[in-house]
Structure formats: structure tokens, C-alpha cells
Scaffold this motif. Sequence first.
Motif, PDB file in Angstrom:
ATOM      1  N   ILE A  15       0.828  -1.202   0.000  1.00  0.00           N
ATOM      2  CA  ILE A  15       0.000   0.000   0.000  1.00  0.00           C
ATOM      3  C   ILE A  15       0.864   1.253   0.000  1.00  0.00           C
ATOM      4  CG2 ILE A  15      -1.632   1.355   1.380  1.00  0.00           C
ATOM      5  CD1 ILE A  15      -2.836  -1.302   2.311  1.00  0.00           C
ATOM      6  N   ALA A  16       1.872   1.263   0.875  1.00  0.00           N
ATOM      7  CA  ALA A  16       2.758   2.431   0.968  1.00  0.00           C
ATOM      8  C   ALA A  16       3.503   2.669  -0.338  1.00  0.00           C
ATOM      9  CB  ALA A  16       3.746   2.230   2.125  1.00  0.00           C
ATOM     10  N   LEU A  17       3.987   1.590  -0.963  1.00  0.00           N
ATOM     11  CA  LEU A  17       4.718   1.733  -2.230  1.00  0.00           C
ATOM     12  C   LEU A  17       3.808   2.260  -3.333  1.00  0.00           C
ATOM     13  CD1 LEU A  17       6.927  -1.493  -2.256  1.00  0.00           C
ATOM     14  CD2 LEU A  17       7.703   0.880  -1.996  1.00  0.00           C
ATOM     15  N   THR A  18       2.569   1.781  -3.370  1.00  0.00           N
ATOM     16  CA  THR A  18       1.645   2.235  -4.404  1.00  0.00           C
ATOM     17  C   THR A  18       1.372   3.730  -4.274  1.00  0.00           C
ATOM     18  OG1 THR A  18       0.585   0.053  -4.403  1.00  0.00           O
ATOM     19  CG2 THR A  18      -0.596   1.839  -5.478  1.00  0.00           C
ATOM     20  N   MET A  27      -0.507  -5.951 -16.685  1.00  0.00           N
ATOM     21  CA  MET A  27      -0.157  -5.690 -18.078  1.00  0.00           C
ATOM     22  C   MET A  27      -0.903  -4.471 -18.609  1.00  0.00           C
ATOM     23  SD  MET A  27       0.067  -9.479 -19.860  1.00  0.00           S
ATOM     24  CE  MET A  27      -1.509 -10.083 -19.190  1.00  0.00           C
ATOM     25  N   THR A  28      -2.077  -4.164 -18.047  1.00  0.00           N
ATOM     26  CA  THR A  28      -2.870  -3.038 -18.550  1.00  0.00           C
ATOM     27  C   THR A  28      -2.156  -1.694 -18.380  1.00  0.00           C
ATOM     28  OG1 THR A  28      -4.954  -4.198 -18.163  1.00  0.00           O
ATOM     29  CG2 THR A  28      -5.062  -1.806 -18.348  1.00  0.00           C
ATOM     30  N   PRO A  29      -1.729  -1.300 -17.161  1.00  0.00           N
ATOM     31  CA  PRO A  29      -1.020  -0.010 -17.066  1.00  0.00           C
ATOM     32  C   PRO A  29       0.295  -0.012 -17.829  1.00  0.00           C
ATOM     33  CG  PRO A  29      -0.925  -1.200 -14.976  1.00  0.00           C
ATOM     34  CD  PRO A  29      -1.933  -1.900 -15.833  1.00  0.00           C
ATOM     35  N   LEU A  30       0.983  -1.158 -17.878  1.00  0.00           N
ATOM     36  CA  LEU A  30       2.233  -1.210 -18.641  1.00  0.00           C
ATOM     37  C   LEU A  30       1.973  -0.988 -20.127  1.00  0.00           C
ATOM     38  CD1 LEU A  30       3.992  -4.237 -16.884  1.00  0.00           C
ATOM     39  CD2 LEU A  30       4.503  -1.802 -16.615  1.00  0.00           C
ATOM     40  N   GLY A  43       8.424   6.387 -10.655  1.00  0.00           N
ATOM     41  CA  GLY A  43       7.106   6.353 -10.015  1.00  0.00           C
ATOM     42  C   GLY A  43       6.280   5.164 -10.468  1.00  0.00           C
ATOM     43  N   SER A  44       6.309   4.867 -11.768  1.00  0.00           N
ATOM     44  CA  SER A  44       5.555   3.719 -12.293  1.00  0.00           C
ATOM     45  C   SER A  44       6.071   2.422 -11.705  1.00  0.00           C
ATOM     46  CB  SER A  44       5.656   3.676 -13.821  1.00  0.00           C
ATOM     47  OG  SER A  44       5.141   4.855 -14.400  1.00  0.00           O
ATOM     48  N   ALA A  45       7.392   2.278 -11.651  1.00  0.00           N
ATOM     49  CA  ALA A  45       7.980   1.050 -11.123  1.00  0.00           C
ATOM     50  C   ALA A  45       7.617   0.851  -9.652  1.00  0.00           C
ATOM     51  CB  ALA A  45       9.502   1.088 -11.294  1.00  0.00           C
TER      52      ALA A  45
END
Length: 297
Positions: free
Chosen positions: A121-124, A243-246, A267-269
Motif C-alpha cells: 500500500i505504501a509503495l503504491t 499488463m494493462t497499465p504497462l 514512479g511507475s515502477a
Amino acid sequence: MSLRDFGLLVMVCLIWAINNVLSKYVVSVMDVPPLFYAALRFALVLVCVLPWLFPAPRPLWRLVVVALLMGAVNFALLFVGLTLATPSSAAVVLQLGVPMTILLSMLMLGERVRWRRGIGIALTFLGAVTVMWDPHGFAISAGLLLVAAAAFAGSVGAVLMKQLEGVKPLQYQAWVGFTSVWPLAALSAVLEPGQVDKALHAGWPFLAALVFSALVVSLLAHSLYYVLVQRYEANLISALTLMTPLATIALGVAVMKDPFGLRMAIGSAIALTGVLIIAIRGNQVWPMLLAIRNRAQ
């Protein structure tokens, strides 16, 4: 998972990713007002699934609230946000729906979260804030704030949806369409003058985009997704839907020329790693998270 089913899931994720980019194209390049676009999409979906509208599930008031949150409210915020944000960044910020749902389930349903999922959660949140932050103006992007608000509306709807029983997928889509088309059309009439002329000026490409979003995305892709969820473990399916956001990021950069610098990459990673941790560790809340996947694309 069989090779055929994996191929179907890849196709579903690609359809969702294409729709993310296409929605941005409709509201920005074609200049079709976002509320009007959302209203027409729900109207077309409703026409296709109208036979499933009745008999209405009970309690009806809860279904209406869920349908509004995951339909009209969610899409109004998302499409307006897309007029100000890139599809790549929006796809990452939409992943906030996963940890938001977990946190809301703790507050509203008394569910517990262990430390590993807490890290996810924190990473997201950290990754999403990294994507949203504008280092030049030291401010959060207004468009991405609207996208985050869309994710929150969907999360509240997902938690409330867990308390509904016996609602079938097409029945749910029928009620989302029915409850969403009226407020969206009314808001568009008040806030978006000339919307019909703009849609007509966009011509057949807009019509094709509308048919794709309503029939291919809402009906075909979501139906295939439901089948796969019933056939395999939810954790596996939900992890693979990353796979969708990627794919959205890749298409956004290739088609819409979205900027993709170091901040966006980091940020994405971080955000997608957080979602993956939640997917691997998630058990109790996944029925709700699956609902988010089905409303958000």
C-alpha cells in the motif's frame, strides 16, 4: 493457466489499455466533451443489456449507490481528468484504487492488513505521488487529482458492492448504465454547451470509438475477464492484469507522445511493485478489487 487463456487475458489487457489511450484521444484531440462522451457510452451499454435490468436486486438503494459511484461519478472524474493528464500517468494513478479499497475495507468492514500488504500500500501511494508531482511548479497535477478522485469513488463503490449478493455481471452493468446515463446527460446539458455539434463534427471516428468503448471494452472484454476469474485464482488474474497499465504507458508514449522521463519511470515502477505485492498477498479483499478492475477500464 493454459496458453489459450493467457492469450485471452493478454487480449483483455490490451483492449483496456487501448481504451485508456482512446478515451484521452476522444476528449482531447476530437474535443468531444467528457461528460457527454461518458453519457453516450453508458446509454449504448444500457441498450445492449436492457433485458437484464429486471428483476431488480435488493436492496435497490445500495445497488443504485454502487452503480453511481462506479459509473457516473467515476467516469465523470476520469474523463475530465484525462483532458488534463496523459493516459500513461493516469493509468498509474488509477492503481491507487487497489490500496484505497483495502484501506476502506479496514475502516468500513473491519478487515485486517498484515505488514507485507501494508508495504505494498505504501509503495503504491509513493509511486503514484511521484508520478503526480510537478517538480517545476511544486504542485500536484490537477488532472491526476481528478483521476485519483475517480479511483477513490470506485473504491468506495467496490467496498459497498461487497455487501451486495446475487448480482450477475450483465445485471450489474445494466444498472450502472441506467443510473449513470441520466445524471451525466443532465450535467453535460448544463456544463457542456454545443456538445452534440462537437460530437457530430468529430464524425465517424468518434462513433467508432464510442462503439469500441461500449461494446468491445464494457461487454466483450469484461465478460471474458469474468470467465477467467471464475476459472483461475483471483490473485493470479489480478497480478497479470498489471499488463494493462504497462501497455497503456507503452501506447501512450508511442501513440500520444506522452513524456516518459526518469520521474515517470521510477514512479511507475514503485507503484506497480506495490500493487504486485498486494496482489500476491491479497486474499480477503480481492472480490472487491476485481470489481474495481471491471469498472475502471
